[in-house]
Scaffold this active site. Sequence first.
Site, PDB file in Angstrom:
ATOM      1  N   LYS A  30     -47.491  11.116 -15.393  1.00  0.00           N
ATOM      2  CA  LYS A  30     -48.488  12.184 -15.486  1.00  0.00           C
ATOM      3  C   LYS A  30     -49.345  12.033 -16.737  1.00  0.00           C
ATOM      4  CE  LYS A  30     -46.730  15.865 -13.797  1.00  0.00           C
ATOM      5  NZ  LYS A  30     -45.656  16.845 -13.847  1.00  0.00           N
ATOM      6  N   ARG A 101     -45.240  20.453 -19.428  1.00  0.00           N
ATOM      7  CA  ARG A 101     -44.658  19.847 -18.228  1.00  0.00           C
ATOM      8  C   ARG A 101     -43.911  18.574 -18.599  1.00  0.00           C
ATOM      9  NH1 ARG A 101     -49.842  21.519 -16.266  1.00  0.00           N
ATOM     10  NH2 ARG A 101     -49.630  22.773 -14.370  1.00  0.00           N
ATOM     11  N   GLY A 110     -34.742  17.672 -10.657  1.00  0.00           N
ATOM     12  CA  GLY A 110     -33.610  17.914 -11.541  1.00  0.00           C
ATOM     13  C   GLY A 110     -34.065  18.092 -12.975  1.00  0.00           C
ATOM     14  N   MET A 112     -36.793  19.792 -15.918  1.00  0.00           N
ATOM     15  CA  MET A 112     -37.620  20.973 -16.074  1.00  0.00           C
ATOM     16  C   MET A 112     -39.037  20.637 -15.645  1.00  0.00           C
ATOM     17  SD  MET A 112     -38.807  23.213 -19.244  1.00  0.00           S
ATOM     18  CE  MET A 112     -40.466  22.600 -19.096  1.00  0.00           C
ATOM     19  N   ARG A 359     -55.140  11.680  -7.483  1.00  0.00           N
ATOM     20  CA  ARG A 359     -54.118  10.702  -7.087  1.00  0.00           C
ATOM     21  C   ARG A 359     -54.543  10.084  -5.753  1.00  0.00           C
ATOM     22  NH1 ARG A 359     -49.662  15.405  -5.779  1.00  0.00           N
ATOM     23  NH2 ARG A 359     -51.067  16.568  -4.470  1.00  0.00           N
ATOM     24  N   HIS A 481     -29.894   1.423  26.060  1.00  0.00           N
ATOM     25  CA  HIS A 481     -30.681   0.805  27.117  1.00  0.00           C
ATOM     26  C   HIS A 481     -32.061   1.460  27.214  1.00  0.00           C
ATOM     27  CE1 HIS A 481     -31.915   0.338  31.383  1.00  0.00           C
ATOM     28  NE2 HIS A 481     -31.513  -0.900  31.174  1.00  0.00           N
ATOM     29  N   ARG A 603     -35.156 -12.064  27.674  1.00  0.00           N
ATOM     30  CA  ARG A 603     -33.814 -11.676  28.139  1.00  0.00           C
ATOM     31  C   ARG A 603     -33.801 -11.836  29.652  1.00  0.00           C
ATOM     32  NH1 ARG A 603     -34.598  -7.295  24.038  1.00  0.00           N
ATOM     33  NH2 ARG A 603     -32.729  -7.154  22.721  1.00  0.00           N
ATOM     34  N   ARG A 659     -33.367 -17.010  26.967  1.00  0.00           N
ATOM     35  CA  ARG A 659     -31.937 -16.895  26.713  1.00  0.00           C
ATOM     36  C   ARG A 659     -31.155 -16.937  28.017  1.00  0.00           C
ATOM     37  NH1 ARG A 659     -29.764 -11.530  23.957  1.00  0.00           N
ATOM     38  NH2 ARG A 659     -30.092 -10.677  26.039  1.00  0.00           N
ATOM     39  N   GLU A 786     -25.155 -14.066  16.431  1.00  0.00           N
ATOM     40  CA  GLU A 786     -25.037 -12.611  16.557  1.00  0.00           C
ATOM     41  C   GLU A 786     -23.592 -12.136  16.439  1.00  0.00           C
ATOM     42  OE1 GLU A 786     -26.789 -11.359  20.291  1.00  0.00           O
ATOM     43  OE2 GLU A 786     -26.095 -13.133  21.319  1.00  0.00           O
ATOM     44  N   SER A 805     -31.416 -18.224  16.392  1.00  0.00           N
ATOM     45  CA  SER A 805     -32.135 -16.951  16.371  1.00  0.00           C
ATOM     46  C   SER A 805     -31.098 -15.866  16.100  1.00  0.00           C
ATOM     47  CB  SER A 805     -32.828 -16.710  17.711  1.00  0.00           C
ATOM     48  OG  SER A 805     -33.507 -15.478  17.661  1.00  0.00           O
ATOM     49  N   GLY A 807     -29.420 -12.599  16.324  1.00  0.00           N
ATOM     50  CA  GLY A 807     -29.400 -11.413  17.190  1.00  0.00           C
ATOM     51  C   GLY A 807     -28.797 -10.290  16.373  1.00  0.00           C
ATOM     52  N   THR A 808     -29.645  -9.631  15.611  1.00  0.00           N
ATOM     53  CA  THR A 808     -29.114  -8.667  14.633  1.00  0.00           C
ATOM     54  C   THR A 808     -28.676  -7.347  15.269  1.00  0.00           C
ATOM     55  OG1 THR A 808     -31.437  -8.317  14.119  1.00  0.00           O
ATOM     56  CG2 THR A 808     -30.130  -9.557  12.526  1.00  0.00           C
ATOM     57  N   ASN A 809     -28.966  -7.166  16.558  1.00  0.00           N
ATOM     58  CA  ASN A 809     -28.404  -5.964  17.211  1.00  0.00           C
ATOM     59  C   ASN A 809     -26.895  -6.136  17.318  1.00  0.00           C
ATOM     60  OD1 ASN A 809     -31.045  -5.190  17.626  1.00  0.00           O
ATOM     61  ND2 ASN A 809     -31.102  -5.944  19.742  1.00  0.00           N
ATOM     62  N   ASP A 810     -26.487  -7.263  17.889  1.00  0.00           N
ATOM     63  CA  ASP A 810     -25.054  -7.497  18.023  1.00  0.00           C
ATOM     64  C   ASP A 810     -24.412  -7.817  16.681  1.00  0.00           C
ATOM     65  OD1 ASP A 810     -24.123  -7.111  20.688  1.00  0.00           O
ATOM     66  OD2 ASP A 810     -25.492  -8.698  21.296  1.00  0.00           O
ATOM     67  N   CYS A 872     -34.367 -12.074  16.441  1.00  0.00           N
ATOM     68  CA  CYS A 872     -34.931 -11.428  17.629  1.00  0.00           C
ATOM     69  C   CYS A 872     -34.274 -10.085  17.926  1.00  0.00           C
ATOM     70  CB  CYS A 872     -34.840 -12.349  18.838  1.00  0.00           C
ATOM     71  SG  CYS A 872     -33.155 -12.772  19.276  1.00  0.00           S
ATOM     72  N   TYR A 892     -39.671 -17.311  11.701  1.00  0.00           N
ATOM     73  CA  TYR A 892     -40.397 -16.262  12.416  1.00  0.00           C
ATOM     74  C   TYR A 892     -39.507 -15.051  12.675  1.00  0.00           C
ATOM     75  CZ  TYR A 892     -37.790 -17.719  16.557  1.00  0.00           C
ATOM     76  OH  TYR A 892     -36.779 -17.995  17.422  1.00  0.00           O
TER      77      TYR A 892
HETATM   78  C1  PEP Z   1     -29.269  -8.980  19.607  1.00  0.00           C
HETATM   79  O1  PEP Z   1     -28.070  -8.830  19.800  1.00  0.00           O
HETATM   80  O2  PEP Z   1     -29.826  -8.776  18.513  1.00  0.00           O
HETATM   81  C2  PEP Z   1     -30.143  -9.386  20.708  1.00  0.00           C
HETATM   82  C3  PEP Z   1     -31.421  -9.635  20.488  1.00  0.00           C
HETATM   83  O3  PEP Z   1     -29.583  -9.427  21.931  1.00  0.00           O
HETATM   84  P1  PEP Z   1     -29.347  -8.136  22.845  1.00  0.00           P
HETATM   85  O4  PEP Z   1     -30.019  -6.979  22.190  1.00  0.00           O
HETATM   86  O5  PEP Z   1     -29.923  -8.485  24.154  1.00  0.00           O
HETATM   87  O6  PEP Z   1     -27.867  -8.061  22.841  1.00  0.00           O
HETATM   88 MG    MG Z   2     -27.205  -9.665  21.581  1.00  0.00          MG
END
Ligand code: PEP
Ligand code: MG
Length: 915
Positions: A30, A101, A110, A112, A359, A481, A603, A659, A786, A805, A807-810, A872, A892
């Site tokens: 400030k 201030r 937190g 004054m 600002r 899903h 997929r 895949r 994954e 690749s 597969g960060t979901n699994d 992915c 990528y």
């Molecule tokens: C994953 O697991 O990140 C992935 C891309 O595969 P799916 O979501 O189809 O399991």
């Molecule tokens: Mg997967």
Amino acid sequence: MIETSTKMAYTFGGENTEGNATMKNLLGGKGANLAEMAAIGIPVPAGFTITTEVCNWVVGHDMAHPDGLEDQVREAITHTEKAMGGRIFGDSSNPLLLSVRSGARASMPGMMDTVLNIGLNDTTIQGLIEKSGSDRFAYDSYRRFVQMYGDVVLLVRDENHDPFEQLLEAKKEARGVELDTDLTAEDLKELVAEFKAMVKERTGADFPDDPMTQLWGAIDAVFQSWDNPRAWHYRRINSIPHDWGTAVNVQAMVFGNMGETCATGVAFTRDPSTGERRFYGEYLINAQGEDVVAGIRTPQPINISGKDPENPLSSMEEEFPQCYAELEAIYHKLEQHYKDMQDIEFTVEDNKLWMLQTRAGKRTGFAAVRIAAEMLEEGLIDEKTAVLRVDPNQLTQLLLPVFDRDAKTAAIADGRQLAKGLNAGPGAAAGTLVLSADEAVLRAEKGDKVILVRIETSPEDIQGMHVSQGILTSRGGMTSHAAVVARGMGKSCVAGCGALDIDYGAGTVKVAGRTLKEGDSISIDGMTGEVFEGSIPVRASEIVQVLIDEEMAPEESKIFQDFNRILTLAKGYATLGVRTNADSPLDSTVARKFGAEGIGLCRTEHMFFEEARIDAVREMIVAKDVEGRRGALEKILPMQQSDFEGIFRAMDGLPVTIRALDPPLHEFLPHGDAEITDLAGKMGVDAGELKSTVESLTESNPMLGHRGCRLGIVYPEITAMQARAILQAACVVAGEGVDVHPEIMIPLVGHVKELELQRKVVLETAEQVFEEMGRKVDYLIGTMIELPRAALTADEIAHEAEFFSFGTNDLTQTALGLSRDDAGRFLPFYVEQGIYEADPFGSLDQSGVGQLVRMGFEKGRATRSDLKVGICGEHGGDPKSVAFCHDVGLNYVSCSPYRVPVARLAAAHAALNQE
Ligand code: PEP
Ligand code: MG
């Protein structure tokens, strides 16, 4: 070290401003900003900033003051008095009042916050009465001061209520009035005395009347607040070093509420909602800053161009022409100086304009893109700055259908907001509520717009999802899903909306004490997760109209041109590639139009969701022997091949990662007796037998069950059929002259031997196909990483893989031991508690799962230095995760088509932020 000669107080305003914006460490955010404004000649109420160094010294010396501080503060007050036209601190005829201030480098709850009107006492109030011509105003300021000072400096407070407010309430009751504003000057004067008496009773000391004592009390309270437990706690959680200290800003008070020659307002240098280059703001005559935002009085427009023809309130331009002209000159100066759209606050005291704050203004995605593009055009900012000015996440706003803003406001006002779920697939949608995919298809065929409402969705709902405007589920998380498929389709989706009580049998949805029936209208906003009763009109995104639907010419859409400009620039800076997750030629085309550089994940099981195909897949799954399976596979092969041909054509010249089948089996199996009987009929087998086969395939943990490559390991003929479909398609389109680059990807590998076996199947099939077709195409074989075991043994796996690749979901599911399907029920609570900063299925858990990604990458590259590596999972479209992928060094990211622009911009940001 502080010595008497150390500069401890930096003045600003008037003729002598000693700090500037670069001095944040010493003057706090400030203080540095106030100094910067004053330094460029903006009229800010004068004052001074005591440095963070002094705070550290004081806190470290038991609240003692360093030698020389008090002298420097006295000098700084003299500066302030002069700069404010001769007002004198403590004077009875022309008193200077001050605010105090805190101001750390980063704003910090937190601490004054503020004490206003320091310097008021029974003598100086006479000056204020004279100046304002209103003893009620003066006494109201006085009682507010005693109240604020008593609370934040003298700590006269109770756990559950404000003792000053209690006295105020008692006074109103005694006078028989309801509002504070109904109290007279005499009442307020009495209150001041009562407040002071209470302070004396509670603290044992008189309320300080001496202005200097008041000022030091407030300054010391700021220092002390740096050391209080709440501030410590906040710093610990947010990794703010304790030795940063806070600065203290002491500034002259100006009043916008001292009569009709006074006013106060807020303004934006450009329209924060559209980005249009117009000066836009509101003000109120005879008011304080908070009155403008509080919405009690209707603010007036600052300029004639901002007047509402329906309700033409007079503008500041007309009422205070001189101040307005000055304000206009100032806003130009501020934009030129800060090179960004500014959000400014000002006050007019006695026809004199004072700037209180400036600002960078908050803005919508639309405004961010337009302002960046236009400021670049105007030469105000350079290309890199223009790219960095747009928050990648905000781009999604530009692509989505949106609710008509006024209609949504009206719906909220009418109490039609029903519930809130997860904002799983952005975009607004309105239509007829339907409870089954069949009903959705039926109604859509008649031309109805429908919203499919399900407890959760499964593959047989795909057709229904396709024809719906949006999907609403009561169960499931961000990677359920419904959420994944809806995002892939670019459809609006609100998932996991637990407040819905869906009864398929009765055809009803109970929510918020109401019962909606199939056929009623409903609206959902997948950007916010909100669910509304009734139909709220929806508008289409212009960018989609130009780029995807090709219904609008680029020249007709200003926002498209600006969007295109920023994304074209982004491409020049990004080093991380962006591909898409697409399962159909249509999705591929859309993604390509958004700038995707290939497909990172097709997929193949998603290609079976269509009704005509799902039966063949089910037949394949429940087949008793190789013969039965081959029969089903033969039906599937031509369908797959023609899909692949379409995708390859759409992606001419770009890589396409396909895949091998990875169906969580439970998503495909027929449910219930009716479906089993139906399938048995089609397959020509006994329903009872089929039922027991289905039962024998039912798994306790299908997500950890017979899926991914495990299917191909047990039934290699499935992988062989798929490899054949891919490579036959590749040969066919290559024959047409298409430049085709297939990449065959094996999912859910945990052990190198799994990949070795699957690779062998692909290689053998390829040899056969090339021989049969009399043509060869180049292709790669790779795998998904994954499972934690795959990341841990990536060096071994890389011997068999030409690409990885993630597969960060699994990988998230298995590393965290959190089921993708069930976590939605309790994860929001985890995020609320701050256990995870964000949903780890939406934004990569960098300190946990991220380590596996980094390790997998490094081990893979150690074995094979030219290994192509991407990601992915859903994280490929999340800007923070994209920055992480850039940092690790991936080739990528791959994300759903409608996230491609977001990922492209995020990739450019990641590269630019690293420079
Ligand atoms: C994953 O697991 O990140 C992935 C891309 O595969 P799916 O979501 O189809 O399991
Ligand atoms: Mg997967």
